[in-house]
Design an enzyme around this catalytic site. Structure first.
Site, short mmCIF file in Angstrom:
data_model
loop_
_atom_site.label_atom_id
_atom_site.label_comp_id
_atom_site.label_asym_id
_atom_site.label_seq_id
_atom_site.Cartn_x
_atom_site.Cartn_y
_atom_site.Cartn_z
N GLU A 188 64.43 79.86 -15.62
CA GLU A 188 63.01 79.71 -15.31
C GLU A 188 62.82 79.36 -13.84
OE1 GLU A 188 60.11 77.62 -17.97
OE2 GLU A 188 59.96 76.25 -16.25
N ARG B 182 43.94 89.41 16.16
CA ARG B 182 42.86 88.45 16.39
C ARG B 182 42.87 88.00 17.85
NH1 ARG B 182 37.97 86.52 14.47
NH2 ARG B 182 37.77 84.28 14.88
N GLN C 154 51.86 79.93 21.76
CA GLN C 154 53.05 79.35 21.14
C GLN C 154 52.72 78.53 19.90
OE1 GLN C 154 55.40 76.41 23.42
NE2 GLN C 154 57.17 77.74 23.05
#
Length: 381
Positions: A242, A268, A279
């Site tokens: 799992e 953008r 940075q």
């Protein structure tokens, strides 16, 4: 590093054609907290649920590592994380222990349905007072002739409201202990078994979760999965797989998130430059890359060791920690990179933060994972 072959790559790439349909309206469905029945039918068509199981029961006979690789693709292509969680729960909670511990009769009854998705599985482990301590469970199974009678209640049962079969873990010895718990395959229609209403939760809202109540639930001896007193052995086997399968889905989600942030940062503009040239933004994205690759490596290396029959107790704990922490950190970073847009529900990024928090809690809380690693190092004795 694992080199995937052409067949494995083809299995994973085949998921891409389902991406749009699986992801459709995921934001609205999350807000409504509704299990998407129509999307479950799509999951059935993908063949995902059949991957690791024997062909005679409708499975595809694939290895653990191949299943993980394709399951990672589910995380990459499906934005409805709750739906992915439902699928993983059904496969891991019921199908995997059936294949390993089930009798021929049990497999014939349940495995074909698990493989096809016609049957949804769940397991009932956690109790209100026990939390992560499975040894402390108070749900009882008392022998009565050829039957067992189960009484008690379970909490946080994923798939509980929609499950057709529930693997119930109950105490069969009054004093409990390592050999005092047994796993039972209980048909949802069994008299005395009932589920509470779906509970509202922070994330993974399309994955229904509820309490399960057991009031004089009578099941035959043939409902025992594995052997009487072997419940914790079954649970240990299940939880190993799992963790690997649940969290490799998160790796796919992290990959998609990273790609989305890179594309956004390249286009953008802010103060005449792309934000990726700053940075502060670039470093966030690099951290996301490091978190992704660290999680991926720990999961697949651990999967390879488990497949080879090696002890992976510490490896699993580290893999779970690295993935859940990395997934949460990268989801928060994505919101920050997208700024005000990331904070808006329509972009789906705040939803990913809510989903990621769950990974630090389910499948053994992160605090439990730290304890396991410390114990293996000889600390706290």
């Amino acid at each position: 590093m694992i080199r995937w072959n052409a067949d494995q790559i083809e299995l994973r790439e085949g998921l891409a054609r389902w991406a749009e349909a699986l992801s459709a309206d995921h934001i609205a469905l999350d807000e409504q907290s509704v299990f998407p029945q129509d999307k479950w039918k799509l999951v059935q068509q993908t063949g995902l649920l059949a991957l690791p199981f024997e062909e005679e029961y409708g499975g595809l006979g694939q290895s653990l590592l191949t299943t993980m690789y394709v399951w990672e693709g589910l995380g990459e292509h499906n934005r409805d994380a709750g739906l992915s969680f439902c699928a993983t729960t059904s496969l891991c909670s019921t199908g995997i222990p059936l294949q390993r511990f089930g009798t021929a009769q049990q497999k014939e009854r349940w495995l074909p349905g698990i493989c096809s998705g016609e049957v949804i599985g769940a397991h009932a482990i956690t109790e209100a007072d026990g939390g992560s301590d499975a040894m402390a469970m108070s749900t009882r199974a008392v022998r009565d002739g050829d039957d067992f009678v189960l009484n008690g209640s379970k909490v946080f049962v994923s798939n509980g409201p929609v499950a057709d079969v529930v693997v119930v873990y109950a105490r069969t010895h009054p004093e409990g202990g390592p050999l005092g718990t047994t796993a039972f395959l209980v048909d949802r229609a069994t008299a005395g078994l009932s589920c509470g209403r779906p509970l509202k939760k922070m994330g993974l809202r399309t994955a229904p979760l509820s309490e399960v109540f057991l009031d004089d639930v009578r099941v035959p001896r043939s409902a025992v999965l594995g052997r009487v007193g072997g419940g914790l052995l079954v649970l240990d086997y299940v939880m190993k797989r799992e963790i690997l399968l649940s969290f490799v889905v998160n790796v796919g989600e992290m990959q998609h998130r990273l790609d989305r942030c890179v594309d956004f940062a390249r286009t953008r503009q802010s103060f005449g430059k792309t934000i990726g040239s700053y940075q502060a933004i670039a470093n966030k994205i690099v951290d996301m890359k490091i978190q992704l690759e660290t999680a991926r490596k720990w999961l697949y290396d651990t999967g390879a060791k488990l497949q080879a029959g090696e002890d992976v107790t510490v490896d699993l704990a580290i893999a779970k920690l690295m993935t859940s922490q990395g997934n949460l950190a990268s989801s928060v970073a994505a919101v920050q990179i997208f700024g005000g847009h990331g904070y808006m529900a329509e972009y789906g990024l705040e939803q990913e933060v809510r989903n990621a928090v769950g990974g630090t809690i389910y499948s053994g809380t992160n605090e439990i994972q730290y304890n396991r690693i410390a114990s293996a190092m000889g600390l706290g004795k």
